[in-house]
Scaffold this motif. Structure first.
Motif, PDB file in Angstrom:
ATOM      1  N   ASN A   2      21.340  -0.237  18.550  1.00 25.39           N
ATOM      2  CA  ASN A   2      21.147  -0.735  19.953  1.00 25.39           C
ATOM      3  C   ASN A   2      20.020   0.401  20.696  1.00 25.39           C
ATOM      4  O   ASN A   2      20.592   1.403  21.409  1.00 25.39           O
ATOM      5  CB  ASN A   2      22.295  -0.995  20.777  1.00 25.39           C
ATOM      6  CG  ASN A   2      22.202  -1.539  22.132  1.00 25.39           C
ATOM      7  OD1 ASN A   2      21.218  -1.679  22.489  1.00 25.39           O
ATOM      8  ND2 ASN A   2      23.086  -2.210  22.694  1.00 25.39           N
ATOM      9  N   GLU A   4      17.869   0.278  23.022  1.00 29.32           N
ATOM     10  CA  GLU A   4      17.886   0.003  24.259  1.00 29.32           C
ATOM     11  C   GLU A   4      19.085   0.649  25.056  1.00 29.32           C
ATOM     12  O   GLU A   4      18.811   1.509  25.876  1.00 29.32           O
ATOM     13  CB  GLU A   4      17.915  -1.401  25.005  1.00 29.32           C
ATOM     14  CG  GLU A   4      16.427  -2.168  24.655  1.00 29.32           C
ATOM     15  CD  GLU A   4      15.160  -1.500  25.331  1.00 29.32           C
ATOM     16  OE1 GLU A   4      15.269  -0.991  26.324  1.00 29.32           O
ATOM     17  OE2 GLU A   4      14.097  -1.423  24.561  1.00 29.32           O
ATOM     18  N   ALA A   5      20.115   0.662  24.482  1.00 30.18           N
ATOM     19  CA  ALA A   5      21.164   1.285  25.077  1.00 30.18           C
ATOM     20  C   ALA A   5      21.029   2.739  24.906  1.00 30.18           C
ATOM     21  O   ALA A   5      21.483   3.503  25.926  1.00 30.18           O
ATOM     22  CB  ALA A   5      22.548   0.961  24.520  1.00 30.18           C
ATOM     23  N   SER A   8      18.797   3.969  27.529  1.00 30.68           N
ATOM     24  CA  SER A   8      19.470   3.554  28.752  1.00 30.68           C
ATOM     25  C   SER A   8      20.293   5.264  29.011  1.00 30.68           C
ATOM     26  O   SER A   8      19.900   5.560  30.263  1.00 30.68           O
ATOM     27  CB  SER A   8      20.080   2.586  29.002  1.00 30.68           C
ATOM     28  OG  SER A   8      19.152   1.297  28.961  1.00 30.68           O
ATOM     29  N   PRO A  96      27.847  -3.378  23.732  1.00 34.22           N
ATOM     30  CA  PRO A  96      27.712  -3.339  22.419  1.00 34.22           C
ATOM     31  C   PRO A  96      26.919  -2.165  21.939  1.00 34.22           C
ATOM     32  O   PRO A  96      25.765  -2.232  21.285  1.00 34.22           O
ATOM     33  CB  PRO A  96      26.991  -4.647  22.231  1.00 34.22           C
ATOM     34  CG  PRO A  96      26.030  -4.691  23.448  1.00 34.22           C
ATOM     35  CD  PRO A  96      26.917  -4.233  24.621  1.00 34.22           C
TER      36      PRO A  96
ATOM     37  N   GLU B  97      27.896  -8.787  23.352  1.00 34.15           N
ATOM     38  CA  GLU B  97      26.601  -8.869  23.756  1.00 34.15           C
ATOM     39  C   GLU B  97      26.555 -10.235  24.667  1.00 34.15           C
ATOM     40  O   GLU B  97      26.002 -10.340  25.458  1.00 34.15           O
ATOM     41  CB  GLU B  97      25.592  -9.387  22.469  1.00 34.15           C
ATOM     42  CG  GLU B  97      24.765  -8.267  21.973  1.00 34.15           C
ATOM     43  CD  GLU B  97      24.307  -8.559  20.582  1.00 34.15           C
ATOM     44  OE1 GLU B  97      23.668  -7.614  19.943  1.00 34.15           O
ATOM     45  OE2 GLU B  97      24.409  -9.648  20.160  1.00 34.15           O
ATOM     46  N   GLY B 123      20.173  -2.588  29.971  1.00 38.20           N
ATOM     47  CA  GLY B 123      19.679  -1.538  28.958  1.00 38.20           C
ATOM     48  C   GLY B 123      20.908  -1.604  27.904  1.00 38.20           C
ATOM     49  O   GLY B 123      20.803  -1.367  26.740  1.00 38.20           O
ATOM     50  N   LEU B 124      22.230  -1.146  28.618  1.00 38.97           N
ATOM     51  CA  LEU B 124      23.157  -0.908  27.745  1.00 38.97           C
ATOM     52  C   LEU B 124      23.837  -2.090  26.881  1.00 38.97           C
ATOM     53  O   LEU B 124      23.973  -1.792  25.742  1.00 38.97           O
ATOM     54  CB  LEU B 124      24.530  -0.517  28.437  1.00 38.97           C
ATOM     55  CG  LEU B 124      24.973   0.715  29.094  1.00 38.97           C
ATOM     56  CD1 LEU B 124      26.115   0.750  29.804  1.00 38.97           C
ATOM     57  CD2 LEU B 124      24.907   1.800  28.009  1.00 38.97           C
ATOM     58  N   HIS B 125      23.340  -3.286  27.364  1.00 37.70           N
ATOM     59  CA  HIS B 125      23.649  -4.518  26.424  1.00 37.70           C
ATOM     60  C   HIS B 125      22.346  -4.806  25.558  1.00 37.70           C
ATOM     61  O   HIS B 125      22.373  -5.934  25.116  1.00 37.70           O
ATOM     62  CB  HIS B 125      23.772  -5.634  27.417  1.00 37.70           C
ATOM     63  CG  HIS B 125      25.473  -5.355  27.814  1.00 37.70           C
ATOM     64  ND1 HIS B 125      25.665  -4.552  28.821  1.00 37.70           N
ATOM     65  CD2 HIS B 125      26.521  -5.972  27.075  1.00 37.70           C
ATOM     66  CE1 HIS B 125      27.213  -4.498  29.015  1.00 37.70           C
ATOM     67  NE2 HIS B 125      27.628  -5.300  28.269  1.00 37.70           N
ATOM     68  N   GLY B 126      21.717  -3.855  25.222  1.00 36.81           N
ATOM     69  CA  GLY B 126      20.477  -4.115  24.490  1.00 36.81           C
ATOM     70  C   GLY B 126      19.222  -4.798  24.694  1.00 36.81           C
ATOM     71  O   GLY B 126      18.714  -5.320  23.964  1.00 36.81           O
TER      72      GLY B 126
END
Lengths: 253, 327
Positions: A2, A4-5, A8, A96, B97, B123-126
């Motif tokens: 992930n 993006e996570a 972030s 996730p 997700e 963002g945290l959730h991709g």
């Protein structure tokens, strides 16, 4: 993974640094400059060279390490402790994201900040004393490994701490004695034999010694042993962090 | 116990073929805390895709623990939870997700701005940044003009909306709302209900816990009642009202009575209002309510009626009755 996570979390932590620029950057630069003025220029000018290196330059690697350790432990611990304290940790736990991704985000940001400040301290030091770097790559390796290891160590403290007192107890009561007694301001050759032996149980001795060797090729301990100790410390921190997330220690009920 | 499927979906069909499996399946879930407190005692529950399920229960009933386990915040002691067929522990990435969570507590980073904290959640959730979507969500929740405001400067109601915006930012398929309208004013509560309706229209499955019976009665398709770590019932709301809903017929008398006449003793009547009325409890689910017989018998006794009224028990009465019976 992930990505993006990770981005972030990393960006969130770096934004926090920007919001607290004065205490994050200016404060360590001022305090380190004071060390150089007092120990480098004032007292250092009257202290003889140590193994052929002027005293002001001799203490530079130790002072950079002192700042790096404090910054990395402080940022690593606060970054994860604050969400625990405010309750926003729920968002991290329900996202996730794997353990590794959480650690990369938080520890990566803490280490980045430590490295930026360490570099600024190095530049500040060069204003006061002549500094040459004999082995730049090894210097960078020590610099980065130390930053990552101690940011991870700080991260563990942040998870372990149940209040602000516990959060500060190790950075304030444990790290300074280890740094000051770890040969930051002297060579352990200057100590009586008994205290030389005791010093070898201080992990910071290996950091400072190895780091100093990369600058001036002088060391209290074989630099490769120093490197091995830093890598072993990193491995131990990684193992404990993996255990924390597997068991949910202090994170999940 | 496992609750029946919502109206229109036969509950006895196999979970393959055209009949979709539940989006969330909770099987024999248990949770013992380190303190020794058993928060969940073998809870089983199916939640169907696209429905709104309201979980009612007093404080400490186990509602938040159950939600927290599904979302990954609390580790279960036993049992299994699947979301869209994936195990929430083993396949946590797949399940999280699609799960959104709006927690009960107003937990927000005080020094962050509204738009940043919402973008952070996405963002945290991709999910890649989507400023247009964030703007749309903030506008819908009347937060757009506060987008650059630090969270510590917001009122409680606005913080609640920010928590909802954060959960919507990653476009969940299943949304858990833990006490979403606690501490918000009536106007905002109605707005929240409208939002829930709009989300349902887009196919989002919604599970909400609430203390407000009125809320469950207003927006839920199914009602679950949980108490002391056990699910007491899960029913289609209308069926529940019909099944457990008792009606009361009150007959105002022209002349007061001192006692229920002997000839009417078979009707389980009570005297009300100092003998000015007769109160008759009956079950709407029964084939015969007995009203016709009662009125005929009253006429035979020569009782003159002044007025007749009926009253249906509310969900609140049902809830109090259920939870009260457990005590």
């Amino acid at each position: 993974m992930n990505i993006e996570a990770i981005k972030s979390i990393y960006a969130f932590e770096m934004a926090r640094t920007r919001r607290t620029l004065m205490q994050s950057v200016v404060s360590p630069v001022v305090s380190t400059s004071l060390y150089f003025i007092v120990f480098g220029a004032a007292i250092g000018s009257r202290v003889q060279e140590i193994q052929g290196v002027p005293y002001g330059a001799f203490i530079a690697p130790g002072l950079i390490m002192l700042t790096l350790l404090n910054q990395c432990i402080g940022n690593g611990s606060f970054g994860i402790y604050f969400p625990k304290f405010t309750g926003t940790i729920y968002e991290i736990l329900s996202a996730p994201i794997s353990t590794a991704e959480i650690v990369i985000g938080y520890v990566g940001a803490a280490a980045t900040k430590g490295l930026i400040i360490g570099t600024i301290i190095l530049a500040t030091a060069s204003l006061f004393v002549d500094i040459t770097i004999a082995h730049p790559l090894l210097m960078i390796l020590f610099f980065v490994l130390t930053a990552v290891s101690f940011s991870l160590f700080g991260f563990m403290i942040g998870i372990w701490a149940k209040d602000f007192e516990q959060l500060n107890i190790i950075p304030m009561l444990v790290v300074p004695p280890l740094v000051f007694l770890g040969g930051s301001f002297y060579s352990i050759d200057m100590l009586p034999p008994f205290w030389q032996t005791v010093s070898h149980f201080n992990p910071v001795l290996y950091l400072v010694s190895g780091f100093r060797w990369s600058f001036f090729e002088i060391a209290d301990v074989n630099p490769w042993i120093s490197l091995a100790i830093v890598v072993a410390f990193l491995g131990a921190c990684l193992a404990v962090t993996a255990w924390i997330f597997r068991t949910g220690y202090k994170l999940k009920n | 116990m496992r609750g029946p499927a919502p109206a229109g979906i036969p509950s006895d069909l196999p979970s393959h073929g055209y009949c979709m499996a539940p989006i969330v399946r909770i099987e024999n879930l248990t949770k013992h805390y380190a303190t020794g407190f058993q928060a969940l005692k073998g809870v089983s529950l199916d939640i169907e895709e696209g429905e709104i399920l309201a979980l009612l229960g007093p404080n400490g009933a186990g509602k938040t623990t159950m939600i927290s386990i599904v979302c990954g915040i609390v580790t279960p002691s036993g049992g299994r939870v699947t979301v869209a067929g994936h195990d929430v522990v083993k396949d946590f990435r797949r399940t999280r997700e699609i799960i959104g969570l709006v927690p009960q507590e107003l937990t927000l980073d005080a020094f962050e701005t509204v738009s940043n904290t919402v973008a952070f959640s996405r963002g945290l959730h991709g999910k890649k940044p989507d400023p247009a979507l964030i703007e749309q969500i903030l506008r819908e929740l009347s937060l757009w003009d506060k987008k650059d405001t630090m969270l510590r400067h917001l009122s409680g109601g606005m913080r609640r909306r920010v928590l909802i915006a954060k959960a919507l930012s990653y476009e969940p398929k299943v949304l858990f709302l833990d006490e979403p309208t606690a501490g918000v004013d009536v106007t905002l509560r109605k707005e929240m209900w409208q939002l829930v309706e709009r989300l349902r229209a887009t196919g989002v499955t919604i599970i909400l816990t609430t203390h407000y019976i009125e809320e469950a009665e207003e927006i839920a398709d199914r009602i679950g009642v949980i108490n002391k770590g056990e699910i007491l019932l899960v029913e289609d709301k209308a069926a529940l009202m019909k099944k457990l809903g008792r009606k009361q017929l009150t007959v105002e008398l022209a002349e007061p009575l001192s006692a229920v006449p002997e000839a009417l003793s078979g009707f389980r009547l009570q005297l009300g209002n100092g003998g000015q009325s007769l109160v008759y409890d009956y079950d709407t689910a029964g084939e015969r309510t007995g009203i016709t017989g009662l009125l005929a018998a009253m006429a035979e006794q020569g009782l003159r009626l002044k007025d007749v009224s009926t009253e249906q028990s509310s969900l609140e009465d049902i809830f109090v009755e259920l939870v009260g019976a457990e005590k």
